[in-house]
Design a protein around this motif. Structure first.
Motif, PDB file in Angstrom:
ATOM      1  N   LEU A 125       0.835  -1.201   0.000  1.00 24.94           N
ATOM      2  CA  LEU A 125       0.000   0.000   0.000  1.00 24.94           C
ATOM      3  C   LEU A 125       0.871   1.252   0.000  1.00 24.94           C
ATOM      4  O   LEU A 125       0.612   2.203  -0.756  1.00 24.94           O
ATOM      5  CB  LEU A 125      -0.925  -0.002   1.219  1.00 24.94           C
ATOM      6  CG  LEU A 125      -1.677   1.312   1.494  1.00 24.94           C
ATOM      7  CD1 LEU A 125      -2.577   1.689   0.319  1.00 24.94           C
ATOM      8  CD2 LEU A 125      -2.476   1.211   2.781  1.00 24.94           C
ATOM      9  N   TYR A 126       1.911   1.263   0.829  1.00 24.45           N
ATOM     10  CA  TYR A 126       2.797   2.425   0.870  1.00 24.45           C
ATOM     11  C   TYR A 126       3.478   2.629  -0.487  1.00 24.45           C
ATOM     12  O   TYR A 126       3.554   3.760  -0.997  1.00 24.45           O
ATOM     13  CB  TYR A 126       3.855   2.256   1.958  1.00 24.45           C
ATOM     14  CG  TYR A 126       4.885   3.366   1.943  1.00 24.45           C
ATOM     15  CD1 TYR A 126       4.577   4.629   2.438  1.00 24.45           C
ATOM     16  CD2 TYR A 126       6.150   3.152   1.395  1.00 24.45           C
ATOM     17  CE1 TYR A 126       5.509   5.660   2.393  1.00 24.45           C
ATOM     18  CE2 TYR A 126       7.078   4.180   1.351  1.00 24.45           C
ATOM     19  CZ  TYR A 126       6.758   5.424   1.848  1.00 24.45           C
ATOM     20  OH  TYR A 126       7.677   6.433   1.794  1.00 24.45           O
ATOM     21  N   CYS A 127       3.971   1.536  -1.082  1.00 23.71           N
ATOM     22  CA  CYS A 127       4.619   1.647  -2.395  1.00 23.71           C
ATOM     23  C   CYS A 127       3.625   2.081  -3.459  1.00 23.71           C
ATOM     24  O   CYS A 127       3.976   2.825  -4.386  1.00 23.71           O
ATOM     25  CB  CYS A 127       5.267   0.315  -2.770  1.00 23.71           C
ATOM     26  SG  CYS A 127       6.649  -0.162  -1.696  1.00 23.71           S
ATOM     27  N   CYS A 128       2.371   1.646  -3.336  1.00 27.50           N
ATOM     28  CA  CYS A 128       1.327   2.072  -4.275  1.00 27.50           C
ATOM     29  C   CYS A 128       1.055   3.568  -4.124  1.00 27.50           C
ATOM     30  O   CYS A 128       0.853   4.282  -5.111  1.00 27.50           O
ATOM     31  CB  CYS A 128       0.057   1.266  -4.020  1.00 27.50           C
ATOM     32  SG  CYS A 128      -1.121   1.273  -5.379  1.00 27.50           S
ATOM     33  N   TYR A 129       1.082   4.045  -2.894  1.00 28.77           N
ATOM     34  CA  TYR A 129       0.912   5.476  -2.650  1.00 28.77           C
ATOM     35  C   TYR A 129       2.059   6.268  -3.271  1.00 28.77           C
ATOM     36  O   TYR A 129       1.854   7.346  -3.844  1.00 28.77           O
ATOM     37  CB  TYR A 129       0.840   5.740  -1.149  1.00 28.77           C
ATOM     38  CG  TYR A 129       0.866   7.199  -0.776  1.00 28.77           C
ATOM     39  CD1 TYR A 129      -0.231   8.024  -1.040  1.00 28.77           C
ATOM     40  CD2 TYR A 129       1.977   7.762  -0.175  1.00 28.77           C
ATOM     41  CE1 TYR A 129      -0.213   9.368  -0.719  1.00 28.77           C
ATOM     42  CE2 TYR A 129       2.006   9.110   0.161  1.00 28.77           C
ATOM     43  CZ  TYR A 129       0.912   9.910  -0.103  1.00 28.77           C
ATOM     44  OH  TYR A 129       0.941  11.232   0.218  1.00 28.77           O
ATOM     45  N   ARG A 130       3.256   5.743  -3.205  1.00 25.79           N
ATOM     46  CA  ARG A 130       4.415   6.395  -3.822  1.00 25.79           C
ATOM     47  C   ARG A 130       4.259   6.436  -5.342  1.00 25.79           C
ATOM     48  O   ARG A 130       4.693   7.389  -5.989  1.00 25.79           O
ATOM     49  CB  ARG A 130       5.704   5.692  -3.441  1.00 25.79           C
ATOM     50  CG  ARG A 130       6.090   5.779  -1.991  1.00 25.79           C
ATOM     51  CD  ARG A 130       7.035   6.950  -1.735  1.00 25.79           C
ATOM     52  NE  ARG A 130       6.475   8.263  -1.995  1.00 25.79           N
ATOM     53  CZ  ARG A 130       5.881   9.037  -1.097  1.00 25.79           C
ATOM     54  NH1 ARG A 130       5.776   8.611   0.140  1.00 25.79           N
ATOM     55  NH2 ARG A 130       5.415  10.221  -1.422  1.00 25.79           N
ATOM     56  N   VAL A 131       3.660   5.395  -5.915  1.00 21.58           N
ATOM     57  CA  VAL A 131       3.388   5.376  -7.357  1.00 21.58           C
ATOM     58  C   VAL A 131       2.435   6.507  -7.727  1.00 21.58           C
ATOM     59  O   VAL A 131       2.653   7.237  -8.706  1.00 21.58           O
ATOM     60  CB  VAL A 131       2.803   4.015  -7.786  1.00 21.58           C
ATOM     61  CG1 VAL A 131       2.261   4.090  -9.208  1.00 21.58           C
ATOM     62  CG2 VAL A 131       3.852   2.919  -7.682  1.00 21.58           C
ATOM     63  N   VAL A 132       1.373   6.665  -6.954  1.00 21.76           N
ATOM     64  CA  VAL A 132       0.391   7.714  -7.238  1.00 21.76           C
ATOM     65  C   VAL A 132       1.030   9.095  -7.141  1.00 21.76           C
ATOM     66  O   VAL A 132       0.793   9.970  -7.984  1.00 21.76           O
ATOM     67  CB  VAL A 132      -0.801   7.602  -6.267  1.00 21.76           C
ATOM     68  CG1 VAL A 132      -1.773   8.761  -6.475  1.00 21.76           C
ATOM     69  CG2 VAL A 132      -1.520   6.271  -6.458  1.00 21.76           C
TER      70      VAL A 132
END
Length: 525
Positions: A125-132
């Protein structure tokens, strides 16, 4: 008389014309961008010529989840409510990886398995947030049509472009191989059930299993010397015809080849628009699996015994050294990083993106946790060992189990509709990058599709272990899209802004090392 126009009206008309011109220019840019994702003959992803402005249609997918069309945003504004956005993210991620979660928990140990599901959910989830956030940190005015591979290209040039293509193809082809193995499995068990029912044949499995109406079996304990169908006939029906059926209806020897006649022609279609209409089947399948797991657990009861580090005949330790096998599966199970920007861009309330993404991840994690824990806890030990939990937990139920038969039918049909979509996306990404055309010729497309289908048939024939395939492909593509690229892009953007601190540097280097260790561990354990 001369026609007189008030100056205020002239300004108003000019403003309207400028606004229409700006909207048309923005639409042309979107059309140009999405036209790179499809062949010129395919109008599925291109706005109609007679409508301006009109939303484009683009595909989003998660490798083992589902694939479907979404409307691109006009002027950067989405139309979906937060509830719809959350459901779309959940629906995109949820898929066939759920079948391997109980096996992954068994490999890691019950307690460590539950902890890892929570930790991997938080980390991805954190890495996905960084993608966004990665696209928002680019100092350009027009990045509204960019997805994460475009961001990688911006930061890393041609290396980012080709490496993102490589890892994207790994996720796509890996998912298609898993689909072929599962479709072969489901088709085999479905055909076996129908044949026995039509011919009134009573069959008993000679693999170890429990007694009663809710039978659970242990196929891995049957031994390699037994027939593939692992069954004998007790009454009614012709023995000769039954043996002939078993010879021609074999899970690994024949059934994977029968699928070629159905799926290879579908892969060669120029547009997969028709199959995108069936994405609701993914939701139905997951809901039914949750229902099946709940009903089975209610009949079987809970069978748990906590042994923290020692293994006995029927139970596994709470902590096992094989836990990276679960983290490899979970990397692909929580994978949505390749399309999350598009999904969130369609959110009407952009300020809620972080909240909605977090809620969707929580729901996905709870679904995985529920199915994995319930199957593991209710698996009847004794008389069977927890080691009997299969990489596809449906294999622990015999082919004549009615509820499992319905689940296999749902999943088989759903996968047969998603498979052409994944093949289309693989074709578009690879052939357009190499030849500049997603459909250069029937020969090029046929060669690519034969290679993909051949890989699926070979794995279904010689290595039909979906847990192994998922963890290898998940750890490989996850290394790039989940761990390395989001962390590196974040550190580079902070460094360029003069805001990179030692804690941020250490944390994100640690995340990169975790992804690398996750990949290496798959080949060591």
């Amino acid at each position: 008389r001369p026609f007189h126009v008030e100056p205020t009206n002239i300004v108003s008309v000019n403003d309207d014309m400028q606004r229409v011109s700006d909207e048309a220019s923005a639409m042309n840019k979107r059309i140009h961008y999405y036209s790179r994702l499809t062949s010129p003959a395919d109008r599925a992803l291109i706005a109609p010529d007679h409508v301006l402005p009109a939303p484009d249609e683009i595909y989003v997918y998660s490798p083992l989840g589902t694939a479907f069309k979404v409307d691109s945003c006009t002027n950067g504004y989405g139309k979906n409510s937060s509830l719809v956005t959350i459901f779309m993210i959940w629906n995109t991620m949820m898929g066939t990886s759920i079948l391997s979660i109980p096996w992954g928990i068994k490999q890691a140990g019950f307690t460590s398995g539950m902890i890892l599901i929570l930790l991997m959910g938080i980390l991805t989830l954190y890495c996905c947030y960084r993608v966004v956030k990665s696209r928002q940190m680019i100092p350009l005015t027009d990045t509204s049509n960019w997805e994460f591979p475009d961001v990688c290209k911006y930061y890393f040039g041609s290396f980012g472009q080709w490496s993102s293509l490589l890892f994207s193809m790994v996720s796509l082809v890996g998912a298609m191989v898993v689909y072929w193995v599962l479709m072969s499995n489901f088709l085999f068990n479905t055909g076996k059930f129908i044949y026995n029912f039509v011919h009134d044949i009573n069959v008993t499995d000679i693999v170890p299993g429990t007694n009663g109406s809710n039978k659970v079996i242990c196929p891995s304990a049957a031994g390699d010397h037994l027939p593939q169908n692992r069954s004998v006939m007790f009454s009614s029906g012709s023995r000769t015809s039954f043996e002939l059926f078993e010879a021609w209806w074999d899970k690994s020897q024949t059934v994977p080849f029968y699928l070629i006649a159905v799926l290879l022609p579908l892969l060669n279609l120029k547009s997969p628009s028709f199959f995108a209409k069936f994405n609701v089947l993914g939701t139905v399948s997951v809901v039914y699996l949750v229902f099946l797991v709940t009903v089975k657990a209610a009949y079987l009861g809970i069978h748990l015994e906590f042994n923290w580090f020692t293994e006995n005949e029927f139970f596994v330790p709470e902590f096992r050294i094989l836990f990276p096998q679960l983290t490899g599966v979970l990397t692909l199970a929580f994978f949505i990083h390749n399309c999350v920007i598009t999904l969130l861009q369609n959110n009407r309330n952009q300020e809620n993106n972080v909240r909605d993404l977090s809620i969707a991840y929580i729901l996905v994690g709870l679904t995985y946790l529920y199915v994995g824990v319930i199957i593991f806890a209710s698996f009847p030990s004794p008389p069977l060992s927890k080691e009997c939990i299969e990489q596809n937990f449906l294999d622990n139920f015999p082919s004549d189990d009615i509820m499992s038969f319905v689940a296999r039918i749902f999943l088989l049909f759903q996968m047969m509709t998603v498979y052409p979509l994944l093949g289309y996306l693989a074709r578009v990404q690879l052939l357009r990058q190499i030849f500049g055309n997603a459909y250069p010729s029937l020969f090029h497309v046929l060669v690519l599709n034969l290679a993909i289908v051949g890989a699926g048939v070979a794995m279904a024939r010689f290595y039909p272990n979906i847990g192994g395939i998922i963890r290898y492909s998940g750890a490989t593509c996850g290394l790039a899209f989940v761990f390395v690229y989001p962390s590196l892009i974040y550190m580079i953007s902070l460094h360029r802004a003069g805001q990179l601190t030692w804690p941020a540097l250490i944390i994100h280097i640690f995340i990169v090392l975790l992804g690398l260790a996750n990949l290496i561990a798959q080949f060591l354990l």
